[in-house]
Design a protein around this motif. Structure first.
Motif, PDB file in Angstrom:
ATOM      1  N   ARG A 359       0.860  -1.193   0.000  1.00  0.00           N
ATOM      2  CA  ARG A 359       0.000   0.000   0.000  1.00  0.00           C
ATOM      3  C   ARG A 359       0.893   1.240   0.000  1.00  0.00           C
TER       4      ARG A 359
ATOM      5  N   LYS B 453     -13.378   7.306   0.299  1.00  0.00           N
ATOM      6  CA  LYS B 453     -12.395   6.679  -0.589  1.00  0.00           C
ATOM      7  C   LYS B 453     -11.317   5.958   0.234  1.00  0.00           C
ATOM      8  N   PHE B 454     -10.907   6.629   1.308  1.00  0.00           N
ATOM      9  CA  PHE B 454      -9.875   6.041   2.174  1.00  0.00           C
ATOM     10  C   PHE B 454     -10.369   4.730   2.768  1.00  0.00           C
ATOM     11  N   GLY B 457     -10.776   1.941   0.428  1.00  0.00           N
ATOM     12  CA  GLY B 457      -9.468   1.488  -0.046  1.00  0.00           C
ATOM     13  C   GLY B 457      -8.743   0.594   0.947  1.00  0.00           C
ATOM     14  N   LEU B 458      -9.226   0.541   2.184  1.00  0.00           N
ATOM     15  CA  LEU B 458      -8.582  -0.318   3.189  1.00  0.00           C
ATOM     16  C   LEU B 458      -8.847  -1.778   2.859  1.00  0.00           C
ATOM     17  N   PRO B 459      -7.898  -2.661   3.193  1.00  0.00           N
ATOM     18  CA  PRO B 459      -8.075  -4.085   2.842  1.00  0.00           C
ATOM     19  C   PRO B 459      -9.401  -4.657   3.330  1.00  0.00           C
TER      20      PRO B 459
END
Lengths: 561, 579
Positions: A359, B453-454, B457-459
């Motif tokens: 990431r 969005k954050f 976007g996290l797994p």
């Protein structure tokens, strides 16, 4: 067996910390063995006396002087035993305390040497529980149990030898019980290690919850979350209790089992002994000696298993401590090669970085920070500004590309050479337990009172401190009893300026201050840092306007300069 | 003080009173069996020596077997029950520590770091637990056993019995005296240990600063002192823990041998071996039992101090609860906020609030603006129950602050501020702690606040686990999460305490318009250092050093207040507003 060998491995690792004191350990084991033998002679001697008295050949005329001689002799033996035992304990405690201190100091050093990413990655309660819960357990392991185990074991052996000398038949009968006891204990503890591990994990979890309750105290209240938090805590607390009861009902039986076996041993010896006396093949005096041995061996036997039981739990604590201690150090450049920071030019070349693998947060960033100028790093929330500052401070070294200060890659510069030359005011300023003065003058010497007050006035800290009864001697804390955020910022700025850096990073340093105060501090700061390289990270356009260069960053990329 | 402690111990053990009574009963039985197992030796040996009836010996052997069996059963049952009681008590203690910490109003009672509460939660509770276990298993049967042994020794030889009794009393007195001294040592040692823990904790919280200031050597020096001091107390404690028990053992040995020789050698012509044997058995059993007493002088003070520490935490939590709260519901017809002559003086005598009178109507949007230390934050800390005023009254939706149940007030108020935190757990847990909202609702709000969005976007998306000081989240993102959490609540009053400073201008604009939309019918209070929310507010309250200096609209204040003008002008230098 797997469990035992595992423990042996962990204990081997412990021996590294015992270090040069190993010979003391041997000495102390020898001493306690000798002491045991001395004390074990006494019952044997009692039995002999009794036998001699009841034998028909004995002349029944006795004089007092003989009694006195015997008493003196026995008192001497007991005194000798006392001196030897206490001496060996003395050595033992000295050695073990040294070892414990060595480990404690090593823990402290290690926390100073591990990479920041290690500390970031640990749940806060986990690391704390390692030194609040595991460290005392390990101290106990070292100072009592580890050596206690060895000493009690030698005592058992000493007493068994005396048993054999007194009556081989009874001794063999009694000794038969030992393998049975060991088998039962092995059965009882067969997978208690898992329970211990679960217990430790639950404790770490409870600690984390506690640390959350403390740090997020207001949040919990504001959100009316008490019940949710209680429920979470209860869950782990019950899990801990369950693991405790499970391991304890089985391993807690170890001591009773030994008592039970000792009782059975007593039963067997009494019946066999009485039958032997009946058959005339055993003198009464020998029986007396043997019975005393049976009583005498009881306590070290019990101690050995109790200690053994405690040890297995402590060894898991030890493992948790050693895991921290054996964590690889942060890569530090080899010793001093005389790097002297020049004008303070910083250049990033193709720098990419990710906290978590896969990431990426910074994508191949290149820019220069001109020496002696004020550079502003701006960008929307979470664009990577703070990360860049962290990289520049050398907190993380696993980036790709290069970051150079005066043409030298920062990863190769010893931290010592950067200290007080490259300084940052971080978003959440740290204070430690001590006075405000100590906190401002952190790791600085020879700062005159005049300069000190001058700088504190400049940052506005002086206004606040002036209102405190104890002034700069007011004690503040680390997590609690801190100064308000605004004053902590002022403190951190004072600290940074006093250390007289060549390069100064201000990460949102005046955020949270009111605009008037913020502007005043910044204006004064500007004069003060004239000729130094300054990097401002801020959303504050008023500050940014005063910068010589502005670097814009978005989503980990430079947008324009 | 003593009475107080005893009562709290009793309360803790109260649910186990029948178990405890049962343990005592079977311990008495066990002691009798143990002594009988010795006494029966006398006739056995007598027959054996005089070559009597073998069957009789065997019959007595059967009795011995019975006594042994009883002892076994007693040991097994007590240790099982003891561990149940001990773990039950420790479970309860941990719960109480947690509750007390939760209810504490002033966290500084816990000292300067969180380690005190943590070491109480783990180490102290464990020590108390182990002590209870030992008390029930080992120390409880002791008096019965000793009493029986004395009874039988008196039977054989009353002088010897008397001497043994005197010795026991002496050992007990010395133990008591020593335990006082050791308690003092433990106090010092625990203080030293807390210091060591605090210093270690500082290494964790200050990892960056220490590295940045090359403070390694400095920290090693600081720690070295504390560590050596701690080690010194440990050494003194350790020495105290073995000298006395060993002296007791040694003296007892000498004494017993003397008695043995005396009775053996002076009984001229009439040596009764079995009598000597069982006498020796009584004596050695008694030594084994008596030498445990001195260990109490080490165990007891330690457990007591640990218990006191736990108790002081529990007591600290109770203080703020001594008020009985009114539990009436909020009144929808009253003003949202009503403050009358509110005064708050800090510990150093400075007025943080100096007579505030304020009314905020329902649905009103208010900005409280002022410099650092103006008192606005303190005013709403009082509203939230984080601190208590020195005088004055405050009503939130008709609920009197300090009298009404704080959770009632908090259920009509939503609060977001930079003193709020993100906790360990999933993102969902942090946004919606009580699980009252659907994923769609949460994510819709996240998108509007600008962290949608954050999060996606996290797994793990909403189920991604984060920690309280997670480095992969910026200060701005943390605040955005706090804002989402605040806005998800359906409250009457929303307070935003200086929580926009780490947001960039674009995000801030988004956040403000979201707030104005979500809270359009609700009362909103912005506590600000700048004027960026003044345009959207119905009223601006200018705060200065604990007083309301002025209030009105932006234009009104601009025309008459110099302070307000200053705040505006600094903020609006060249490029417009502060972002």
């Amino acid at each position: 067996m797997g469990m035992i060998s595992q423990s042996t491995i962990v204990l081997r690792r412990l021996e590294d910390y015992v270090g040069d004191d190993k010979y003391l350990m041997r000495k102390c084991i020898m001493l306690s063995f000798a002491a045991t033998v001395i004390l074990s002679v006494v019952p044997y001697f009692c039995g002999r006396v009794l036998d001699w008295l009841v034998s028909p050949d004995t002349v029944q005329a006795l004089d007092l002087s003989m009694l006195l001689d015997l008493c003196t002799f026995i008192i001497l033996l007991v005194v000798l035993w006392y001196v030897m035992t206490c001496h060996s304990k003395n050595i033992m405690s000295k050695m073990s305390l040294q070892t414990a201190r060595r480990m404690r100091n090593e823990m402290n050093d290690k926390l100073l040497r591990v990479p920041i990413s290690y500390i970031d990655g640990m749940p806060p309660g986990d690391l704390s529980s390692r030194f609040t819960a595991d460290m005392p357990a390990v101290s106990k392991l070292i100072s009592n149990d580890y050596i206690g185990f060895i000493v009690h074991f030698t005592m058992i052996i000493g007493i068994f030898i005396m048993m054999f000398i007194t009556s081989p038949i009874l001794a063999i009968l009694y000794a038969i019980l030992m393998p049975i006891t060991v088998l039962i204990i092995r059965y009882l503890i067969r997978d208690s290690e898992d329970d211990y591990r679960r217990q430790k994990a639950a404790v770490a979890e409870l600690n984390t919850q506690m640390s959350d309750i403390i740090s997020a105290h207001k949040t919990i209240k504001a959100e009316n979350m008490e019940e949710v938090v209680k429920k979470r805590f209860t869950l782990y607390n019950d899990e801990f209790t369950e693991a405790f009861i499970r391991s304890n009902t089985r391993t807690g039986m170890i001591a009773p089992v030994v008592s039970i076996m000792a009782n059975i041993g007593y039963l067997v010896t009494v019946i066999a002994g009485v039958l032997l006396i009946y058959g005339g093949s055993m003198p009464v005096g020998m029986f007396l000696s043997f019975l005393i041995y049976v009583r005498l061996v009881n306590s070290p036997l019990l101690m050995t298993v109790t200690v053994f039981d405690g040890m297995r739990e402590e060894i898991i604590s030890l493992e948790r401590i050693l895991d921290v201690l054996e964590e690889p150090d942060e890569e530090v450049p080899s010793e001093d090669d005389g790097f002297v920071m020049g004008e303070g030019r910083v250049s990033f070349r193709d720098v990419s970085f990710s906290y978590v693998e896969g990431r990426e947060i910074i994508h191949s960033v290149s820019f220069d920070i001109e020496p002696g100028k004020i550079t502003a790093l701006v960008g929307p929330t979470a664009s990577g500004k703070t990360t860049l500052a962290n990289l520049m401070m050398g907190f993380y070294s696993d980036y790709t590309g290069s970051i150079e200060i005066d043409g030298r890659e920062i990863r190769t510069i010893p931290r010592k050479d950067l200290s007080h030359r490259l300084v940052a005011v971080l978003q959440n300023p740290w204070t430690f337990e001590g006075t405000i003065r100590e906190n401002v003058l952190y790791n600085m010497e020879g700062v005159s009172e005049e300069t000190f007050l001058d700088v504190c006035r400049l940052t506005g800290l002086d206004d606040y401190v002036g209102r405190l009864t104890d002034g700069y001697e007011t004690r503040i804390g680390n997590e609690m009893n801190r100064l308000p955020l605004a004053q902590r910022r002022m403190l951190a700025i004072s600290r940074a300026i006093l250390s007289d850096p060549k390069i100064l990073i201000l990460d949102e340093a005046v955020a949270g201050l009111d605009p008037i105060t913020g502007q005043t501090i910044f204006d004064r700061l500007k004069d003060r840092v004239d000729g130094r390289t300054v990097l401002i990270i801020s959303h504050n356009l008023a500050l940014i306007d005063q910068a010589d260069t502005v670097i814009r960053i978005d989503e980990g990329r430079i947008v324009n300069e | 003080m003593d009475k107080d402690r005893d009562r709290s111990i009793n309360r803790l053990l109260h649910p186990y009173r029948w178990t405890l009574a049962f343990i005592v009963a079977i311990q008495v039985l066990g002691a009798i069996a143990q002594v009988e197992a010795i006494t029966i030796l006398k006739p056995m040996i007598n027959i054996a020596v005089n070559e009597g009836d073998l069957n009789e010996i065997l019959a007595m052997g059967a009795y011995l077997l019975l006594f042994t069996f009883i002892s076994l059963a007693v040991i097994a049952v007590t240790s099982f029950l003891a561990s149940k009681v001990a773990s039950g008590v420790s479970n309860e203690l941990r719960m109480r520590i947690m509750r007390a910490t939760l209810e504490m109003q002033d966290m500084s009672r816990l000292g300067n770091t969180s380690t005190l509460a943590m070491s109480s939660l783990t180490t102290d509770v464990t020590i108390v637990e182990k002590f209870i276990l030992e008390l029930l298993r080992t120390y409880l049967p002791m008096p019965f056993l000793l009493a029986l042994l004395f009874y039988f020794t008196f039977d054989i030889n009353d002088t010897v019995g008397l001497i043994l009794l005197i010795m026991m009393v002496a050992i007990t007195i010395v133990t008591l005296l020593l335990s006082k001294r050791i308690q003092h040592l433990y106090n010092l040692q625990i203080t030293a240990q807390d210091r060591v823990n605090n210093l270690l904790k500082e290494k964790v919280t200050g990892a960056r600063t220490i590295r940045a200031f090359n403070g390694m050597e400095h920290e090693i020096g600081r720690f070295g002192e504390a560590s050596t001091e701690f080690g010194g107390f440990n050494r003194r404690l350790l020495m105290n823990s073995y000298y006395l028990p060993h002296i007791a053992t040694a003296v007892m040995w000498i004494f017993v041998i003397f008695i043995f020789l005396d009775s053996a050698l002076s009984g001229t012509g009439k040596i009764i071996p079995e009598e000597i044997i069982i006498f020796m058995q009584y004596a050695t059993t008694m030594i084994a039992t008596l030498t445990i007493i001195p260990y109490l002088s080490v165990e007891e003070p330690r457990a007591r101090i640990c218990f006191d520490r736990i108790r002081s935490i529990i007591a600290a939590g109770k203080k703020s609860k001594s008020v009985i709260y009114m539990d009436s519901p909020a009144d929808p017809d009253t003003p949202m906020v009503e403050v009358k002559d509110m005064v708050k003086v800090d510990t150093r005598g400075n007025h943080i609030l100096n007579g505030i009178d304020l009314t905020i109507a329902r649905g009103e949007k208010v900005t409280m603006v002022g410099m650092n230390g103006s008192g606005a934050t303190e005013l709403f800390s009082i509203a939230m129950g984080f601190s208590a005023p020195d005088s004055g009254e405050m009503h939130i939706a008709g609920l009197k602050v300090g009298r009404a149940n704080p959770s009632r007030i908090r259920s009509v108020v939503s609060y977001a501020g930079n003193n709020m935190s993100v906790m360990r757990g999933t993102v969902r847990f942090n946004l919606d702690p009580k699980g009252e909202h659907s994923d769609e609702e949460i994510m819709a709000l996240c998108d509007r606040i600008g962290i949608g969005k954050f999060i996606s976007g996290l797994p793990g998306g909403l189920d991604h686990a984060i920690t309280s000081d997670s480095s992969s989240m910026s200060g701005g993102q943390r605040l955005q999460m706090i804002l989402v959490r605040c806005l998800l609540h359906d409250s009457d009053l929303y307070i935003f305490d200086d929580c926009f400073f780490s947001l960039d201008q674009v995000t801030k604009g988004k956040v403000l318009s979201t707030i104005m939309d979500v809270c359009r019918d609700k009362a909103v209070v912005f506590i600000m250092h700048d004027v960026s929310t003044c345009m959207v507010s119905d009223r601006i309250i200018l705060m200065d050093r604990g007083r309301i200096q002025d209030s009105g609209t932006h234009e009104e204040l601009l025309s008459r207040s110099q302070l307000y003008k200053d705040i505006c002008s600094v903020g609006q230098r060249r490029n417009g507003t502060w972002a």
